[in-house]
Design a protein around this motif. Sequence first.
Motif, PDB file in Angstrom:
ATOM      1  N   ASN A  64       0.830  -1.197   0.000  1.00 54.33           N
ATOM      2  CA  ASN A  64       0.000   0.000   0.000  1.00 54.33           C
ATOM      3  C   ASN A  64       0.879   1.268   0.000  1.00 54.33           C
ATOM      4  OD1 ASN A  64      -1.632   1.983   2.269  1.00 54.33           O
ATOM      5  ND2 ASN A  64      -2.782   1.274   0.497  1.00 54.33           N
ATOM      6  N   MET A 134      -7.403   6.923   3.693  1.00 50.96           N
ATOM      7  CA  MET A 134      -7.107   5.799   2.830  1.00 50.96           C
ATOM      8  C   MET A 134      -7.141   4.519   3.643  1.00 50.96           C
ATOM      9  SD  MET A 134      -4.000   5.536   0.210  1.00 50.96           S
ATOM     10  CE  MET A 134      -3.151   4.763   1.529  1.00 50.96           C
ATOM     11  N   ASP A 135      -7.721   3.482   3.060  1.00 49.00           N
ATOM     12  CA  ASP A 135      -7.807   2.162   3.675  1.00 49.00           C
ATOM     13  C   ASP A 135      -8.742   2.149   4.887  1.00 49.00           C
ATOM     14  OD1 ASP A 135      -7.347  -0.286   4.985  1.00 49.00           O
ATOM     15  OD2 ASP A 135      -5.414   0.382   5.771  1.00 49.00           O
ATOM     16  N   ILE A 150     -10.930   6.348   0.530  1.00 52.05           N
ATOM     17  CA  ILE A 150     -10.679   5.325  -0.491  1.00 52.05           C
ATOM     18  C   ILE A 150     -10.306   4.046   0.250  1.00 52.05           C
ATOM     19  CG2 ILE A 150      -9.169   4.628  -2.397  1.00 52.05           C
ATOM     20  CD1 ILE A 150      -8.531   7.737  -2.621  1.00 52.05           C
ATOM     21  N   GLN A 300      -3.897   1.269  -3.823  1.00 54.07           N
ATOM     22  CA  GLN A 300      -4.858   2.378  -3.812  1.00 54.07           C
ATOM     23  C   GLN A 300      -4.257   3.701  -4.283  1.00 54.07           C
ATOM     24  OE1 GLN A 300      -5.923   1.963   0.313  1.00 54.07           O
ATOM     25  NE2 GLN A 300      -7.283   0.242  -0.072  1.00 54.07           N
ATOM     26  N   TYR A 303      -5.880   5.437  -7.331  1.00 54.36           N
ATOM     27  CA  TYR A 303      -7.191   6.033  -7.015  1.00 54.36           C
ATOM     28  C   TYR A 303      -6.982   7.366  -6.304  1.00 54.36           C
ATOM     29  CZ  TYR A 303      -9.014   1.318  -7.826  1.00 54.36           C
ATOM     30  OH  TYR A 303      -9.337   0.110  -8.379  1.00 54.36           O
ATOM     31  N   VAL A 323     -12.780  -0.071  -3.503  1.00 49.49           N
ATOM     32  CA  VAL A 323     -12.041  -0.811  -4.542  1.00 49.49           C
ATOM     33  C   VAL A 323     -12.628  -2.215  -4.734  1.00 49.49           C
ATOM     34  CG1 VAL A 323      -9.908   0.519  -4.207  1.00 49.49           C
ATOM     35  CG2 VAL A 323     -10.251  -1.556  -2.896  1.00 49.49           C
TER      36      VAL A 323
END
Length: 342
Positions: A64, A134-135, A150, A300, A303, A323
């Motif tokens: 990641n 994120m995540d 995201i 990711q 994105y 995702v």
Amino acid sequence: MNKSGWHKTVMAVMLVSVLVLICGCGIFSGVAAGETDAYEEENANLVVVGFSQIGSESVWRTTNTLSVQKALTKENGYFLIFNNARQKQENQIKALRSFISQRVDYIVFSPVTENGWDTVLEEAREAGIPVILMDRMVNVEDASLYTTWIGSDVEEEGRKAGRWLEQYLRITNRQKEDINIIVLQGTLGSSSQRGRSSGFVEIANQYTNWHILDQRSGEFTTAKGKEIMEQMLDRYADIDVVVSQNDDMTFGAIEAIEESGRSVGRNGDILILSFDAVKDALLLVEEGKIAVDVECNPEQGMYLAEVIGMLERGEKVEKAYVVEEKVFTKENVSKYIESRTY
Ligand code: GYE
């Protein structure tokens, strides 16, 4: 030379030296200033992003991180400030505050656990800096404290594991049997741990013969996963299923199980249900040691770059970007192994 002549000479030499020094400095500072200007000019148009990553606990996590570093390059127009929080929320809060004081254009972060972010996110908002999650998710009163998120539908991942077990028990005619389950949880309070737990439990609750004997955190690492699995094997003689919330813990758990003299797999003693689907785990799916691996996509970065691009152009972004992910079993895994890069 008389005394006053000698004095004059000394004075003249000193004067020349001072002048040389001044000019020298001038020349040097001229060069340095020129370089700085060029440097500043080169970087002036870059979008500055401060990225606070949780740590490097798993293969998923390092992939990641790499994917963000690959997407937010200078060539692509970004200046990335990366910080590794080493699993500590206080380090993440410190990093976020330092991004705010550096007046970055965007803050990106993957929150280690869900709670405790309101204050620092308010500080970011006061500074006018958009925050992209994120995540993992945050649990905040006011959702406008972050711009967008995201990541993966981790709850659905938990359900997918549960549904696979449901179907497998049906096909193998074990619907009436007592099924004893151990859950190796990820970092407690993280959205991936909470989501995968609740998604799986949602399915498990539909069956009175599924018994979750115990759930303990292996903190998403191989070493801790092994340690916890050893304790579980000592405590419970009859374990049918281990739900391990990431592949790194799974690697440790399999070691522990095999060292205890038990076997894994459809024809073995214990079925392993895992998450992430990194390459080494896919190989174990192919070998039959992991019964099912629910994919969680760590790539990711692209994105993220896309979303930042939209914000830069003043376009409206969604509140969440989820995702796409697959489920791998012995039946379908082979064709995916070669192209797996992590
Ligand atoms: O499954 C695990 C990692 O939050 C989805 O964190 C992520 C999880 C991932 O360390 O391997």
